[in-house]
Design an enzyme around this catalytic site. Structure first.
Site, PDB file in Angstrom:
ATOM      1  N   SER A  99       0.931  -1.445  -0.362  1.00 25.17           N
ATOM      2  CA  SER A  99      -0.201  -0.124   0.155  1.00 25.17           C
ATOM      3  C   SER A  99       0.461   1.148  -0.094  1.00 25.17           C
ATOM      4  O   SER A  99       2.125   1.505   0.752  1.00 25.17           O
ATOM      5  CB  SER A  99      -0.940   0.190   0.783  1.00 25.17           C
ATOM      6  OG  SER A  99      -1.604   1.059   1.615  1.00 25.17           O
TER       7      SER A  99
ATOM      8  N   TYR B  77      -1.802  -0.231  10.243  1.00 28.79           N
ATOM      9  CA  TYR B  77      -1.807  -1.320   9.859  1.00 28.79           C
ATOM     10  C   TYR B  77      -0.678  -0.818   8.424  1.00 28.79           C
ATOM     11  O   TYR B  77      -0.486  -1.925   7.440  1.00 28.79           O
ATOM     12  CB  TYR B  77      -2.840  -0.268   8.989  1.00 28.79           C
ATOM     13  CG  TYR B  77      -3.897  -1.184   7.536  1.00 28.79           C
ATOM     14  CD1 TYR B  77      -3.503  -1.500   7.208  1.00 28.79           C
ATOM     15  CD2 TYR B  77      -3.074  -0.446   6.292  1.00 28.79           C
ATOM     16  CE1 TYR B  77      -3.605  -2.339   6.046  1.00 28.79           C
ATOM     17  CE2 TYR B  77      -3.605  -0.315   4.964  1.00 28.79           C
ATOM     18  CZ  TYR B  77      -4.105  -1.485   5.019  1.00 28.79           C
ATOM     19  OH  TYR B  77      -4.059  -1.845   3.303  1.00 28.79           O
TER      20      TYR B  77
ATOM     21  N   LYS C 155       1.475  -4.147   7.115  1.00 32.98           N
ATOM     22  CA  LYS C 155       2.250  -4.034   5.697  1.00 32.98           C
ATOM     23  C   LYS C 155       3.530  -4.367   5.408  1.00 32.98           C
ATOM     24  O   LYS C 155       3.923  -4.378   4.192  1.00 32.98           O
ATOM     25  CB  LYS C 155       1.595  -2.742   4.289  1.00 32.98           C
ATOM     26  CG  LYS C 155       0.011  -3.261   4.801  1.00 32.98           C
ATOM     27  CD  LYS C 155      -0.146  -4.163   3.639  1.00 32.98           C
ATOM     28  CE  LYS C 155      -1.508  -4.601   3.647  1.00 32.98           C
ATOM     29  NZ  LYS C 155      -1.824  -5.803   2.814  1.00 32.98           N
TER      30      LYS C 155
HETATM   31  P1  NAD Z   1     -11.029  -6.199   0.878  1.00 35.87           P
HETATM   32  O1  NAD Z   1     -11.085  -6.266   2.489  1.00 35.87           O
HETATM   33  O2  NAD Z   1     -12.583  -6.512   0.168  1.00 35.87           O
HETATM   34  O3  NAD Z   1     -10.319  -7.686   0.880  1.00 35.87           O
HETATM   35  C1  NAD Z   1      -9.364  -8.609   1.766  1.00 35.87           C
HETATM   36  C2  NAD Z   1      -9.923 -10.177   1.603  1.00 35.87           C
HETATM   37  O4  NAD Z   1      -9.071 -10.760   2.559  1.00 35.87           O
HETATM   38  C3  NAD Z   1     -11.519 -10.281   1.661  1.00 35.87           C
HETATM   39  O5  NAD Z   1     -12.373 -11.098   0.951  1.00 35.87           O
HETATM   40  C4  NAD Z   1     -12.000 -10.336   3.095  1.00 35.87           C
HETATM   41  O6  NAD Z   1     -12.522 -11.012   3.421  1.00 35.87           O
HETATM   42  C5  NAD Z   1     -10.422 -11.199   3.322  1.00 35.87           C
HETATM   43  N1  NAD Z   1     -10.074 -11.881   4.584  1.00 35.87           N
HETATM   44  C6  NAD Z   1      -9.518 -11.230   5.644  1.00 35.87           C
HETATM   45  N2  NAD Z   1      -9.058 -11.933   6.352  1.00 35.87           N
HETATM   46  C7  NAD Z   1      -9.352 -12.897   5.946  1.00 35.87           C
HETATM   47  C8  NAD Z   1      -8.714 -14.342   6.468  1.00 35.87           C
HETATM   48  N3  NAD Z   1      -7.906 -14.447   7.319  1.00 35.87           N
HETATM   49  N4  NAD Z   1      -8.138 -15.397   5.791  1.00 35.87           N
HETATM   50  C9  NAD Z   1      -8.737 -15.381   3.897  1.00 35.87           C
HETATM   51  N5  NAD Z   1      -9.027 -14.142   3.751  1.00 35.87           N
HETATM   52  C10 NAD Z   1      -9.131 -13.181   4.294  1.00 35.87           C
HETATM   53  O7  NAD Z   1     -10.238  -5.359   0.398  1.00 35.87           O
HETATM   54  P2  NAD Z   1      -9.496  -4.539  -0.873  1.00 35.87           P
HETATM   55  O8  NAD Z   1      -9.700  -3.389  -0.760  1.00 35.87           O
HETATM   56  O9  NAD Z   1     -10.161  -5.771  -1.883  1.00 35.87           O
HETATM   57  O10 NAD Z   1      -8.203  -4.548  -0.451  1.00 35.87           O
HETATM   58  C11 NAD Z   1      -7.121  -6.255  -0.399  1.00 35.87           C
HETATM   59  C12 NAD Z   1      -5.142  -6.372  -0.540  1.00 35.87           C
HETATM   60  O11 NAD Z   1      -5.529  -4.812  -0.783  1.00 35.87           O
HETATM   61  C13 NAD Z   1      -5.763  -5.748   0.391  1.00 35.87           C
HETATM   62  O12 NAD Z   1      -4.436  -7.054   1.604  1.00 35.87           O
HETATM   63  C14 NAD Z   1      -5.541  -4.078   1.134  1.00 35.87           C
HETATM   64  O13 NAD Z   1      -4.690  -4.396   2.656  1.00 35.87           O
HETATM   65  C15 NAD Z   1      -4.904  -3.474   0.221  1.00 35.87           C
HETATM   66  N6  NAD Z   1      -4.849  -2.977  -0.094  1.00 35.87           N
HETATM   67  C16 NAD Z   1      -6.243  -2.003  -0.276  1.00 35.87           C
HETATM   68  C17 NAD Z   1      -6.242  -0.979  -0.537  1.00 35.87           C
HETATM   69  C18 NAD Z   1      -6.787  -0.030  -0.931  1.00 35.87           C
HETATM   70  O14 NAD Z   1      -8.085   0.876  -0.543  1.00 35.87           O
HETATM   71  N7  NAD Z   1      -8.491  -0.650  -1.240  1.00 35.87           N
HETATM   72  C19 NAD Z   1      -5.179   0.034  -0.909  1.00 35.87           C
HETATM   73  C20 NAD Z   1      -3.893  -0.435  -0.958  1.00 35.87           C
HETATM   74  C21 NAD Z   1      -3.506  -1.920  -0.499  1.00 35.87           C
HETATM   75  C1  WQD Z   2      -9.607   9.361   0.643  1.00 41.81           C
HETATM   76  C2  WQD Z   2      -8.938  11.189   1.583  1.00 41.81           C
HETATM   77  C3  WQD Z   2      -9.617  11.645   3.463  1.00 41.81           C
HETATM   78  C4  WQD Z   2     -13.582   9.999   4.320  1.00 41.81           C
HETATM   79  C5  WQD Z   2      -7.003   4.729   3.021  1.00 41.81           C
HETATM   80  C6  WQD Z   2      -5.351   4.128   3.931  1.00 41.81           C
HETATM   81  C7  WQD Z   2      -4.292   3.713   2.297  1.00 41.81           C
HETATM   82  C8  WQD Z   2      -4.918   2.404   1.800  1.00 41.81           C
HETATM   83  C9  WQD Z   2      -6.398   3.521   0.685  1.00 41.81           C
HETATM   84  C10 WQD Z   2      -5.059   0.571   1.847  1.00 41.81           C
HETATM   85  C11 WQD Z   2      -8.435  11.407   2.838  1.00 41.81           C
HETATM   86  C12 WQD Z   2     -10.869  12.355   2.934  1.00 41.81           C
HETATM   87  C13 WQD Z   2     -11.971  10.844   3.730  1.00 41.81           C
HETATM   88  C14 WQD Z   2     -14.659  11.073   4.593  1.00 41.81           C
HETATM   89  C15 WQD Z   2     -13.360  12.656   4.208  1.00 41.81           C
HETATM   90  N1  WQD Z   2      -5.945   1.173   2.422  1.00 41.81           N
HETATM   91  N2  WQD Z   2     -11.881  11.851   3.336  1.00 41.81           N
HETATM   92  N3  WQD Z   2     -14.016  12.717   4.209  1.00 41.81           N
HETATM   93  O1  WQD Z   2      -6.808   8.300   4.006  1.00 41.81           O
HETATM   94  O2  WQD Z   2      -6.141   7.692   1.578  1.00 41.81           O
HETATM   95  O3  WQD Z   2      -6.042   5.825   2.313  1.00 41.81           O
HETATM   96  O4  WQD Z   2      -7.667   3.272   1.826  1.00 41.81           O
HETATM   97  O5  WQD Z   2      -4.108   0.103   1.805  1.00 41.81           O
HETATM   98  O6  WQD Z   2      -3.744   2.717   3.678  1.00 41.81           O
HETATM   99  O7  WQD Z   2      -5.288   4.477   4.491  1.00 41.81           O
HETATM  100  O8  WQD Z   2      -8.449   6.790   1.997  1.00 41.81           O
HETATM  101  O9  WQD Z   2     -10.402   7.039   0.535  1.00 41.81           O
HETATM  102  O10 WQD Z   2     -10.021   6.897   3.365  1.00 41.81           O
HETATM  103  O11 WQD Z   2      -9.529   8.688   1.954  1.00 41.81           O
HETATM  104  O12 WQD Z   2     -12.708  13.847   4.075  1.00 41.81           O
HETATM  105  O13 WQD Z   2     -15.700  11.184   5.023  1.00 41.81           O
HETATM  106  O14 WQD Z   2     -11.222  11.777   1.617  1.00 41.81           O
HETATM  107  O15 WQD Z   2      -9.201  12.729   4.959  1.00 41.81           O
HETATM  108  O16 WQD Z   2      -7.857  12.943   2.112  1.00 41.81           O
HETATM  109  P1  WQD Z   2      -6.487   7.269   2.176  1.00 41.81           P
HETATM  110  P2  WQD Z   2     -10.142   6.961   2.203  1.00 41.81           P
END
Ligand code: NAD
Ligand code: WQD
Length: 366
Positions: free
Chosen positions: A128, A156, A160
């Site tokens: 991330s 979190y 990562k």
């Molecule tokens: P998501 O929650 O939709 O997907 C994660 C999946 O993992 C879910 O389906 C959940 O049920 C499963 N899971 C959780 N714990 C588990 C366990 N112990 N065993 C098996 N399965 C398990 O989230 P996402 O947004 O699709 O994120 C996917 C990956 O990408 C994650 O690793 C997340 O940290 C990373 N990521 C997400 C974002 C974001 O903003 N969505 C950004 C950067 C990185």
């Molecule tokens: C985006 C912008 C908020 C909600 C998070 C995790 C990051 C990654 C992606 C997993 C920010 C603003 C949000 C609201 C707002 N996930 N905001 N009102 O914080 O950039 O990233 O998700 O890896 O690790 O930290 O994403 O969508 O929460 O926020 O003003 O109700 O929107 O302050 O500037 P963020 P977000």
């Protein structure tokens, strides 16, 4: 012709489901494991609706090594893993850190142990942009390149960056062990994909983000305002040093992100680079107000918002420098913010209850 086999952990989740679809469309065989903690098995039906292929699904917890072993035993052709399964709520991670370390770090260790036992040597990991923390600190490194120092500001993010280290150590150790045994070791490879802010849904309106519980991210919250589930959006801070005072993020369409996984996996298989980190982002930052405007435009009316205090732990700017992925992976985003907003709105209108309802009728009839 099947080009390879991939175990997708967390494959019923948001990004995992789109990546599974992209892999199937590129003729990979896909096996999905997920414990359904934050997703629904209905996703498997939706993947089949779009691709015409139904990936085998196992309800497995990634911390359960014996269950993982069983899946690898049943599918001895699996030679790659894309690892999404994790807990991802930043706020919650500070409240129950041990649970985040148990699942995100412990689960990754279990997965790597099981992979090693089954000689599965390529792993693509969901990292991330949050691992960079505040890249506006001296020296300012916006847009953020991969060599920006790692400095996560929340639990979190630390899980990562820890998993990045665990994977790096394991791949290097396996390469060294192989060399000691007189072999090349080049089969062992890992891609650490640092995503910026994933957004959007499938343009068919059939697949999208389906967070169970209260969403945390900006776009799903805006969608809830638009569909009438939430009165207004709270804008967290309008006193940042940006053009309109709100924070800047790099929103990447989930279809582009899924393609990024496909090309990274292909790169590992072709070039055997060892461990490599790549940013997956567009390179273009947008403010919160710009996002409100863009989403209001596709909805066709102004969405109500109210400026509130900054959210704890938020940083001013997380915009990617995606040059490395552009050049090495020959990957570039192709979809715009407007596409992401339009697709998210179609998904929301068609599935106000997410996967807890039948797919849109016109799609089934098509
Ligand atoms: P998501 O929650 O939709 O997907 C994660 C999946 O993992 C879910 O389906 C959940 O049920 C499963 N899971 C959780 N714990 C588990 C366990 N112990 N065993 C098996 N399965 C398990 O989230 P996402 O947004 O699709 O994120 C996917 C990956 O990408 C994650 O690793 C997340 O940290 C990373 N990521 C997400 C974002 C974001 O903003 N969505 C950004 C950067 C990185
Ligand atoms: C985006 C912008 C908020 C909600 C998070 C995790 C990051 C990654 C992606 C997993 C920010 C603003 C949000 C609201 C707002 N996930 N905001 N009102 O914080 O950039 O990233 O998700 O890896 O690790 O930290 O994403 O969508 O929460 O926020 O003003 O109700 O929107 O302050 O500037 P963020 P977000």
């Amino acid at each position: 012709m099947v080009v390879g086999s991939v175990l997708v952990t967390g494959g019923t989740g948001y990004i995992g489901s789109f990546t599974a679809l992209a892999l199937l469309e590129a003729d990979y065989k896909v096996v999905i494991v997920d414990n359904l903690y934050n997703s629904s098995q209905e996703v498997i039906n939706r993947i089949e609706l779009i691709s015409g292929k139904r990936p085998p699904f196992y309800e497995v917890d990634i911390t359960d090594e014996a269950a993982l072993d069983k899946v690898f035993d049943e599918h001895p052709d699996i030679d790659n893993v894309i690892h999404f399964a994790a807990l991802k709520a930043v706020g919650e991670s500070g409240e129950i850190p041990l649970e985040y370390y148990r699942v995100n770090v412990g689960g990754s260790v279990s997965l790597l142990r099981s992979m090693t036992r089954h000689n599965v040597t390529n792993i693509v990991f969901s990292s991330s942009a949050t691992v960079y923390g505040d890249a506006t600190r001296f020296p300012n490194m916006i847009p953020i390149p991969e060599h920006c120092p790692i400095g996560p500001t929340n639990t979190y993010g630390r899980t990562k960056s820890t998993v990045e280290s665990v994977i790096t150590d394991q791949i290097e150790a396996q390469r060294n062990n192989a060399k000691k045994a007189g072999k090349s070791g080049e089969a062992w490879n890992a891609a650490l994909l640092r995503y910026f802010n994933p957004a959007g849904a499938h343009p068919s309106g059939v697949m999208g983000e389906n967070p169970l519980g209260v969403p945390y991210n900006l776009l799903p919250l805006l969608a809830q305002v638009a569909i009438g589930k939430r009165e207004k959006l709270l804008v967290f801070g309008d006193d940042y040093k940006s053009k309109d005072g709100t924070a800047i993020r790099d929103y990447i369409h989930v279809l582009d992100l899924a393609q990024g996984h496909l090309v990274a996996l292909n790169y590992l298989r072709e070039h055997h680079p060892g461990v490599k980190a790549w940013n997956l982002g567009t390179g273009k930052g947008s403010t919160v107000f710009e996002m409100v405007k863009a989403f209001s435009k596709v909805v066709g009316r102004d969405l109500p918002y109210q400026v509130a205090e900054r959210r704890q732990g938020d940083v001013l700017d997380l915009t990617a420098n995606p040059t490395l992925a552009n050049e090495e992976l020959k990957w570039k985003t192709t979809l715009t913010l407007e596409d992401a907003c339009a697709d998210l709105w179609k998904w929301t209108e068609n599935n106000p209850e997410g996967y807890n309802q039948q797919p849109p009728k016109e799609f089934v009839d098509a």
